[in-house]
Design a protein around this motif. Structure first.
Motif, short mmCIF file in Angstrom:
data_model
loop_
_atom_site.label_atom_id
_atom_site.label_comp_id
_atom_site.label_asym_id
_atom_site.label_seq_id
_atom_site.Cartn_x
_atom_site.Cartn_y
_atom_site.Cartn_z
N PHE A 85 -5.83 1.34 0.42
CA PHE A 85 -4.69 1.80 1.21
C PHE A 85 -3.58 2.26 0.27
CE2 PHE A 85 -5.95 -1.88 4.20
CZ PHE A 85 -6.84 -1.09 4.89
N ASP A 86 -3.08 3.48 0.48
CA ASP A 86 -1.96 3.92 -0.35
C ASP A 86 -1.18 5.03 0.35
OD1 ASP A 86 -0.35 3.75 -2.64
OD2 ASP A 86 -1.33 5.46 -3.55
N HIS A 87 0.06 5.22 -0.11
CA HIS A 87 0.94 6.23 0.52
C HIS A 87 1.52 7.21 -0.49
CE1 HIS A 87 4.89 4.46 -0.83
NE2 HIS A 87 4.09 3.43 -1.05
N LYS A 104 -13.80 3.66 0.52
CA LYS A 104 -13.11 4.22 1.67
C LYS A 104 -11.63 4.29 1.32
CE LYS A 104 -11.85 3.56 6.52
NZ LYS A 104 -11.88 2.66 7.71
N LEU A 105 -11.07 5.48 1.38
CA LEU A 105 -9.69 5.70 0.95
C LEU A 105 -8.84 6.11 2.15
CD1 LEU A 105 -7.82 5.93 -1.55
CD2 LEU A 105 -8.64 8.28 -1.84
N VAL A 106 -7.79 5.34 2.41
CA VAL A 106 -6.86 5.66 3.50
C VAL A 106 -5.53 6.03 2.87
CG1 VAL A 106 -5.78 4.90 5.64
CG2 VAL A 106 -8.04 4.02 5.00
N ILE A 116 0.19 1.07 6.80
CA ILE A 116 -1.21 1.47 6.85
C ILE A 116 -2.09 0.25 7.09
CG2 ILE A 116 -3.13 2.46 5.53
CD1 ILE A 116 -1.05 4.17 4.02
N ALA A 117 -1.83 -0.82 6.34
CA ALA A 117 -2.63 -2.04 6.50
C ALA A 117 -2.48 -2.61 7.90
CB ALA A 117 -2.22 -3.08 5.45
N LEU A 118 -1.26 -2.59 8.43
CA LEU A 118 -1.02 -3.10 9.78
C LEU A 118 -1.81 -2.30 10.80
CD1 LEU A 118 0.47 -4.96 11.75
CD2 LEU A 118 2.39 -3.34 11.71
#
Length: 218
Positions: A85-87, A104-106, A116-118
């Motif tokens: 997870f990253d922004h 898997k990249l979000v 994102i994690a929430l």
């Protein structure tokens, strides 16, 4: 045998909040906080450790680190599911290389990592998780609209080299406490130092105008 999950998260407020949200929702998860500079070392040390799942949060490899990170992911992903997870803004080349390892990249620059994690694995019904995402967003984007976020950002900034304090914050969040007594006590000292430096900066600042533009030198 209970499957193990490892969470590697950035040691700022967003990363710590993200790790806490994950801990609230993933059984038997261990958390390791790190810096961007230490991230490749941290990742390499986890090869062959038997983790079923690895979740990376709020970390973007810089170009000088990419080769090491990709090599480590290739080895880790042979036995481990990788979720990231990253922004931050990523190079297209890095995105493709990470995805090629099976991870898997979000990525979403509109949300901070905690949001994102929430959304991905958290529980919006839990107030503690919603608040963690809110203070993470305020602190990471320097909005200064949430008093608690401002206090945490200052506290962690002034103690950015003290990893024990970061883990204390993480444990408080995991236990459902957003502002423990020890944080208030430490913050009072930090606030005095912060105000003193502001006064010093103000008195030592030279303001001038260049081509109609106001420029300040400290």
């Amino acid at each position: 045998m209970v499957e193990k999950t490892l969470v590697i998260a950035h040691g700022d407020l967003d990363g710590i909040a993200t790790a806490a949200i994950i801990k609230h929702n993933v059984e038997n998860a261990n958390v390791e906080l790190t810096s961007v500079g230490r991230f490749p070392d941290c990742l390499e040390q986890k090869i062959g450790k038997g983790y079923r799942r690895l979740i990376v949060a709020d970390l973007c490899p810089n170009p000088s680190q990419t080769n090491r990170v990709i090599r480590a992911l290739k080895n880790i992903s042979k036995e481990t599911e990788v979720l990231w997870f990253d922004h931050h803004l990523w190079l297209s080349k890095t995105i493709n290389e990470v995805l090629a390892t099976g991870a898997k990249l979000v990525l979403d620059t509109e949300r901070v990592a905690a949001e994102i994690a929430l959304d991905e694995i958290g529980n919006h019904a839990r107030e503690i998780e919603r608040r963690l995402a809110e203070i993470a967003r305020d602190a990471d984007l320097l909005l200064n609209e949430d008093t608690l976020a401002v206090k945490w950002r200052r506290l962690l900034h002034w103690n950015r080299g003290r990893w024990r304090l970061k883990y204390m914050a993480l444990n408080a969040f995991i236990e459902g406490v957003l502002w423990p007594d020890w944080a208030e006590k430490t913050y009072r000292t930090v606030e005095k130092l912060y105000r003193r430096e502001l006064r010093q900066a103000h008195t030592s600042t030279l303001v001038t105008y260049t081509s109609g533009i106001r420029v300040a030198f400290t």
